[in-house]
Design a protein around this motif. Structure first.
Motif, PDB file in Angstrom:
ATOM      1  N   PRO A  73       0.820  -1.224   0.000  1.00 53.38           N
ATOM      2  CA  PRO A  73       0.000   0.000   0.000  1.00 53.38           C
ATOM      3  C   PRO A  73       0.851   1.270   0.000  1.00 53.38           C
ATOM      4  O   PRO A  73       0.320   2.374  -0.160  1.00 53.38           O
ATOM      5  N   ASN A  74       2.165   1.123   0.153  1.00 51.66           N
ATOM      6  CA  ASN A  74       3.043   2.278   0.315  1.00 51.66           C
ATOM      7  C   ASN A  74       3.635   2.701  -1.029  1.00 51.66           C
ATOM      8  O   ASN A  74       4.811   2.470  -1.328  1.00 51.66           O
ATOM      9  N   PHE A  75       2.788   3.295  -1.874  1.00 46.71           N
ATOM     10  CA  PHE A  75       3.230   3.753  -3.174  1.00 46.71           C
ATOM     11  C   PHE A  75       2.515   5.046  -3.532  1.00 46.71           C
ATOM     12  O   PHE A  75       1.479   5.408  -2.974  1.00 46.71           O
ATOM     13  N   SER A  76       3.078   5.747  -4.541  1.00 53.09           N
ATOM     14  CA  SER A  76       2.454   6.957  -5.092  1.00 53.09           C
ATOM     15  C   SER A  76       2.843   7.074  -6.561  1.00 53.09           C
ATOM     16  O   SER A  76       3.680   6.320  -7.058  1.00 53.09           O
ATOM     17  N   ASP A  77       2.208   8.004  -7.260  1.00 54.29           N
ATOM     18  CA  ASP A  77       2.554   8.326  -8.651  1.00 54.29           C
ATOM     19  C   ASP A  77       2.499   7.103  -9.565  1.00 54.29           C
ATOM     20  O   ASP A  77       3.391   6.883 -10.395  1.00 54.29           O
ATOM     21  N   TYR A 130       4.072  -0.814 -15.739  1.00 54.18           N
ATOM     22  CA  TYR A 130       3.628   0.228 -14.826  1.00 54.18           C
ATOM     23  C   TYR A 130       4.824   0.794 -14.069  1.00 54.18           C
ATOM     24  O   TYR A 130       5.868   0.146 -13.933  1.00 54.18           O
ATOM     25  N   THR A 131       4.678   2.027 -13.597  1.00 54.01           N
ATOM     26  CA  THR A 131       5.729   2.754 -12.883  1.00 54.01           C
ATOM     27  C   THR A 131       5.132   3.361 -11.630  1.00 54.01           C
ATOM     28  O   THR A 131       3.994   3.841 -11.656  1.00 54.01           O
ATOM     29  N   PHE A 132       5.882   3.361 -10.519  1.00 52.72           N
ATOM     30  CA  PHE A 132       5.381   3.928  -9.267  1.00 52.72           C
ATOM     31  C   PHE A 132       6.565   4.263  -8.371  1.00 52.72           C
ATOM     32  O   PHE A 132       7.695   3.829  -8.604  1.00 52.72           O
ATOM     33  N   LYS A 133       6.288   5.000  -7.323  1.00 55.60           N
ATOM     34  CA  LYS A 133       7.301   5.371  -6.342  1.00 55.60           C
ATOM     35  C   LYS A 133       6.959   4.738  -5.004  1.00 55.60           C
ATOM     36  O   LYS A 133       5.812   4.811  -4.551  1.00 55.60           O
ATOM     37  N   VAL A 134       7.947   4.126  -4.351  1.00 58.51           N
ATOM     38  CA  VAL A 134       7.763   3.536  -3.017  1.00 58.51           C
ATOM     39  C   VAL A 134       7.897   4.636  -1.972  1.00 58.51           C
ATOM     40  O   VAL A 134       8.861   5.409  -1.982  1.00 58.51           O
ATOM     41  N   THR A 135       6.931   4.720  -1.040  1.00 57.58           N
ATOM     42  CA  THR A 135       6.935   5.767  -0.019  1.00 57.58           C
ATOM     43  C   THR A 135       7.355   5.267   1.364  1.00 57.58           C
ATOM     44  O   THR A 135       7.650   6.060   2.246  1.00 57.58           O
ATOM     45  N   SER A 136       7.352   3.956   1.565  1.00 56.85           N
ATOM     46  CA  SER A 136       7.767   3.383   2.843  1.00 56.85           C
ATOM     47  C   SER A 136       8.189   1.944   2.607  1.00 56.85           C
ATOM     48  O   SER A 136       7.623   1.254   1.751  1.00 56.85           O
ATOM     49  N   LEU A 137       9.170   1.475   3.386  1.00 56.22           N
ATOM     50  CA  LEU A 137       9.624   0.092   3.244  1.00 56.22           C
ATOM     51  C   LEU A 137       8.769  -0.891   4.033  1.00 56.22           C
ATOM     52  O   LEU A 137       8.947  -2.108   3.913  1.00 56.22           O
ATOM     53  N   ALA A 138       7.832  -0.367   4.839  1.00 55.23           N
ATOM     54  CA  ALA A 138       6.949  -1.242   5.601  1.00 55.23           C
ATOM     55  C   ALA A 138       5.954  -1.933   4.663  1.00 55.23           C
ATOM     56  O   ALA A 138       5.691  -1.469   3.548  1.00 55.23           O
ATOM     57  N   ASP A 139       5.382  -3.048   5.131  1.00 58.08           N
ATOM     58  CA  ASP A 139       4.329  -3.762   4.394  1.00 58.08           C
ATOM     59  C   ASP A 139       4.749  -4.048   2.952  1.00 58.08           C
ATOM     60  O   ASP A 139       4.072  -3.671   1.988  1.00 58.08           O
TER      61      ASP A 139
END
Length: 588
Positions: A73-77, A130-139
């Protein structure tokens, strides 16, 4: 890291009577396990698959959309895209890029996104990703890409790129990404591939392995087939099997009758029906030769288990190999091939590339088998019953008191006339009882603290690193490992022919050898055309012959006419080459 649940990789969108116009397709194998992959770094990822133009026998196939599976769940963009070439990280795809709102994505589930239009596959295939950015290393943020393990390899099944990698990389698994396809697809269609030469005892039958591929939209539960020989077609028979989805593939055993006399004859196997309906694939024909043999030699199957001290799940293989040794003894050959640890040998490097993960094993270099006791033992039971074209026997003896060289004598016998296949014999020196006290000898143990099957109880009770280990079945040197030593078997082979060959194995300076009394030699009879192992023999190493010279200046007193080759082996009057006679080198 494994996520313990499974998904159906093909979902139907619309149906008609015998054809389908839209569906979701994925490279990922059904029920192959769901895994997570990543760099354990906060960064931007891209992942993609390649959809080839000739994906399936269907008309007017187009790419309509993508169904993406986000493993965290820790993604954006998030953006999904379709392209004719893999775009550099941060660049727009050359066909279309679609931004996706995070609220439209369900984590650990497939979420569908349609492109603005359909894109034709006829012009060389397309990349979808697909392309995305990871916002946290948790989960699972450190491993956000979901993939399935490989049952049947497929090129282009998983590409990835991140800020910390050097451009696009390929992965051995299959990306959990579904592609929306439009076209006219057959409902019942199965293709078949030609099969290798098979060997059968005269008057019996052989189970011929034929690779089938589902080219239809229906799960396949049975096929009807006929077998043609010398222009005569058999009656239609039915084989129950399972191919779960479009492009699902697997090898299945079809019983085929042998001839009444020894010889070679082609068989043509035609898939006539799929689930009782006419086969809609134009490629449902498999051809191959069956060689009928006059006798059935004893089969000694070979397990090449790939392992490493750093591998936490490799205790499954350690238990499996021990159980195989205890049950079958010298009826099988067991080789524990170490990778990236203190027992690795460069001689086996070409074979390590045959597998994508450890623990795993190759059985006769023909079948991939998980080396656990539950999987390995039944596979060996089956292999022991298979008909093989020839046998090999081996004996070995040290040539010198210092035990630096081993002479191996082999005898191979074939029970068929085969003018086409080339055979060879490879040699492996195997060590038992290897051990060490430093950390690079410690065995990683992911079973520690677990519970379950009783045969793993010792490992459940052991710590995460097991420090007191003894390793058996370890190859420490090999010769001709890809297809046998040149000249070890002469071609063509004839029914009842016996061939003898001797070879000198030099193990001087081999740092992997600890106790020469715990070495043995394996002779692998190999099909040089396919690289597969046909049969094998394993032997202990005897003491040096008392008549062997101890050096080039040595001789047998009172017998000046005795000759020795430059390896110190006594030779006869018909030998040609440089020999040592009466302490001097002479040419015969």
């Amino acid at each position: 890291m494994r996520k313990m649940f499974f998904v159906a990789a093909v979902w139907m969108l619309s149906l008609c009577a015998e054809a389908q116009t839209a569906l979701w397709w994925s490279n990922a194998d059904d029920n192959a396990g769901w895994y997570a992959f990543g760099t354990e770094v906060l960064e931007t990822y891209s992942a993609a698959v390649f959809v080839p133009a000739g994906l399936v026998e269907a008309s007017n196939v187009k790419v309509r959309g993508v169904s993406v599976n986000m493993g965290t769940p820790n993604f954006s963009d998030l953006k999904v895209w379709v392209a004719t070439k893999l775009p550099a990280l941060g660049e727009e795809a050359d066909v279309e890029t679609v931004p996706v709102a995070k609220g439209d994505i369900a984590v650990d589930e497939y979420s569908d996104v349609l492109f603005s239009q359909e894109y034709d596959l006829a012009s060389g295939g397309l990349y979808v990703g697909y392309t995305f950015k990871v916002t946290s290393l948790a989960d699972y943020g450190g491993s956000p890409l979901s993939f399935s393990d490989v049952v049947e390899p497929r090129e282009g099944a998983f590409f990835y790129c991140t800020e910390s990698t050097d451009g696009w990389q390929s992965h051995d698994g299959k990306l959990m990404l579904k592609i929306g396809l439009e076209g006219v697809f057959e409902k019942y269609a199965v293709s078949a591939e030609d099969f290798d030469i098979q060997f059968a005892l005269k008057g019996s039958n052989v189970e011929v392995p034929v690779k089938l591929r589902n080219e239809g939209t229906t799960h396949v539960t049975s096929v009807g087939y006929t077998v043609e020989k010398d222009g005569v077609v058999s009656e239609e028979k039915t084989l129950s099997l399972r191919l779960n989805k479009l492009l699902d593939a697997g090898s299945f055993l079809f019983p085929v009758d042998a001839d009444d006399v020894a010889g070679k004859c082609q068989r043509t196997l035609t898939i006539t029906k799929v689930n009782g309906h006419p086969n809609g694939s134009p490629n449902g024909v498999a051809k191959g030769d069956v060689i009928t043999m006059s006798a059935k030699p004893i089969s000694v199957p070979v397990v090449e288990e790939f392992t490493g001290t750093w591998c936490g799940y490799c205790p499954y293989g350690i238990v499996g190999m021990k159980a195989a040794s205890e049950r079958f003894g010298d009826r099988v050959v067991l080789l524990a091939i170490h990778a990236s640890d203190v027992m690795e040998t460069a001689d086996y490097a070409p074979i390590r590339d045959y597998v994508s993960s450890v623990p795993t094993s190759l059985l006769n270099r023909q079948w991939v088998v998980y080396p656990s006791q539950e999987d390995l033992l039944p596979a060996l039971e089956s292999a022991l019953e298979r008909v093989v074209p020839g046998s090999v026997e081996a004996s070995a003896r040290w040539t010198d008191a210092e035990r630096t060289q081993i002479r191996v004598d082999t005898k191979s016998v074939f029970y068929c006339n085969d003018t086409d296949t080339k055979f060879g014999i490879a040699f492996v020196v195997v060590a038992d009882g290897l051990s060490g006290s430093t950390g690079d000898w410690y065995q990683r143990n992911f079973l520690s603290g677990g519970s379950g099957l009783s045969n793993y109880a010792e490992w459940y009770a052991a710590p995460a690193w097991v420090t007191e280990m003894t390793f058996d079945h370890v190859p420490v040197a090999a010769w001709g490992i890809l297809g046998g030593v040149e000249g070890s078997v002469n071609s063509p082979v004839a029914d009842g022919e016996e061939q003898q060959f001797d070879y000198l194995l030099n193990v001087s300076g081999n740092d992997l050898i600890q106790d020469k009394s715990k070495l043995s030699v394996v002779a692998l009879l190999m099909n040089r055309s396919t690289g597969r192992i046909v049969n094998a023999a394993q032997t202990t190493i005897g003491e040096p012959d008392p008549d062997v010279v101890r050096g080039l200046e040595s001789r047998v007193c009172g017998d000046p006419d005795v000759s020795y080759n430059l390896q110190g082996l006594r030779v006869g009057a018909d030998y040609h080459g440089i020999v040592v006679r009466n302490g001097k080198k002479v040419k015969k």
